[in-house]
Write an enzyme that holds these catalytic residues in place. Structure first.
Site, PDB file in Angstrom:
ATOM      1  N   GLY A  67       0.822  -1.212   0.000  1.00  0.00           N
ATOM      2  CA  GLY A  67       0.000   0.000   0.000  1.00  0.00           C
ATOM      3  C   GLY A  67       0.845   1.245   0.000  1.00  0.00           C
ATOM      4  O   GLY A  67       2.054   1.194  -0.209  1.00  0.00           O
ATOM      5  N   ASN A  68       0.207   2.380   0.200  1.00  0.00           N
ATOM      6  CA  ASN A  68       0.919   3.651   0.277  1.00  0.00           C
ATOM      7  C   ASN A  68       0.257   4.520   1.333  1.00  0.00           C
ATOM      8  O   ASN A  68      -0.771   4.145   1.903  1.00  0.00           O
ATOM      9  CB  ASN A  68       0.964   4.329  -1.093  1.00  0.00           C
ATOM     10  CG  ASN A  68      -0.416   4.656  -1.610  1.00  0.00           C
ATOM     11  OD1 ASN A  68      -1.100   5.527  -1.084  1.00  0.00           O
ATOM     12  ND2 ASN A  68      -0.858   3.930  -2.627  1.00  0.00           N
ATOM     13  N   ARG A  69       0.832   5.675   1.592  1.00  0.00           N
ATOM     14  CA  ARG A  69       0.391   6.485   2.726  1.00  0.00           C
ATOM     15  C   ARG A  69      -0.665   7.523   2.373  1.00  0.00           C
ATOM     16  O   ARG A  69      -0.959   8.403   3.184  1.00  0.00           O
ATOM     17  CB  ARG A  69       1.611   7.136   3.392  1.00  0.00           C
ATOM     18  CG  ARG A  69       2.508   6.100   4.074  1.00  0.00           C
ATOM     19  CD  ARG A  69       3.732   6.757   4.700  1.00  0.00           C
ATOM     20  NE  ARG A  69       3.362   7.917   5.476  1.00  0.00           N
ATOM     21  CZ  ARG A  69       4.057   9.053   5.522  1.00  0.00           C
ATOM     22  NH1 ARG A  69       5.170   9.163   4.841  1.00  0.00           N
ATOM     23  NH2 ARG A  69       3.637  10.060   6.251  1.00  0.00           N
TER      24      ARG A  69
END
Ligand code: CTP
Ligand code: CA
Length: 228
Positions: free
Chosen positions: A33-35
């Site tokens: 995932g990413n932030r």
């Protein structure tokens, strides 16, 4: 809410906004995932709604509350986001790609939880490219649909960030590209944002900074001027 007075300058317009960050599964319990929190995209969706638009929000794993008054399509992966955005964008006046889309996904998704191998001291994941959703729209037929992209860059130098933004806008054939700097502390979860909006000739259309809500209205001011 403290939404500014409704301008109604997007009345009768259909606006599609993608927000959040995709998650690419590895196995039933893990993902890449990413932030991205989804805050900037949600602020755009809410602002467009307040200005009279009919808004479809394609929401990828939002970390904040969903906005009221929008048609919400929940997705998780880049491929799901692509399907939802592509469908919603047909006949839309504006598509804003604020979502952080994973550039790669695991080549295979394990049916069972991946176990540690006692004989190994590391694990190599094989990834494959995800489609570029915005470039797909930009290079395809999108008659009358204004395409707005984002670029998140970590470069410290402002001029270098602009160069990257100009190249990105051109490669994707977006009508507008909102460029901002992100890092360990900037962008993502923050409530404040700074951005530069680049137009089709690589020109700086406007510079924006302030709350994500005011940046959203600044972006929509440009959108409205391009629609008219
Ligand atoms: N984007 C997209 N599909 C992808 C990747 C990105 O539609 N597979 C969109 C994003 O939503 C954003 C824009 O393209 O509006 C730019 O995303 P960004 O990650 O900054 O650019 P990339 O083209 O992926 O380049 P890189 O990550 O290598 O800098
Ligand atoms: Ca990317």
């Amino acid at each position: 809410s403290n939404t500014p007075a409704v301008h109604g300058d997007l009345a009768g317009r259909r606006v599609v906004v993608s927000a959040g960050g995709t998650r690419e599964p590895l196995d039933p319990v893990r993902f890449l995932g990413n932030r991205s929190s989804g805050k900037q995209g949600i602020a755009i969706a809410e602002a467009a709604r307040a200005r009279g638009a009919q808004v479809t929000l394609v929401a990828a794993n939002l970390e904040v509350a969903e906005p009221a008054g929008c048609d919400i399509r929940r997705v998780s992966t880049a491929l799901e986001l692509q399907a939802a955005v592509t469908e919603a964008s047909r006949g839309a006046d504006v598509v804003v790609m604020a979502a952080a889309v994973a550039d790669y996904r695991p080549a295979t998704v394990s049916e069972a939880k991946i176990k540690k191998d006692q004989s190994d001291d590391g694990l190599t994941l094989e990834l494959v490219r995800n489609p570029d959703i915005l470039a797909g729209l930009g290079h395809g037929p999108h008659d009358g649909t204004l395409l707005v992209g984002f670029a998140a860059e970590t470069e410290p130098d402002d001029e270098r960030i602009l160069e990257l933004g100009r190249a990105k806008r051109e490669a994707k054939r977006a009508d507008l590209l909102v460029v901002n700097r992100v890092g360990w502390t900037e962008g993502f979860a923050a409530d404040e944002n700074s951005a530069v909006v680049i137009g089709v000739d690589g020109e700086i259309v406007t510079r924006l900074h302030g709350s994500k809500v005011s940046v959203a209205d600044g972006i929509l001011d440009v959108v409205v001027s391009k629609l008219n």
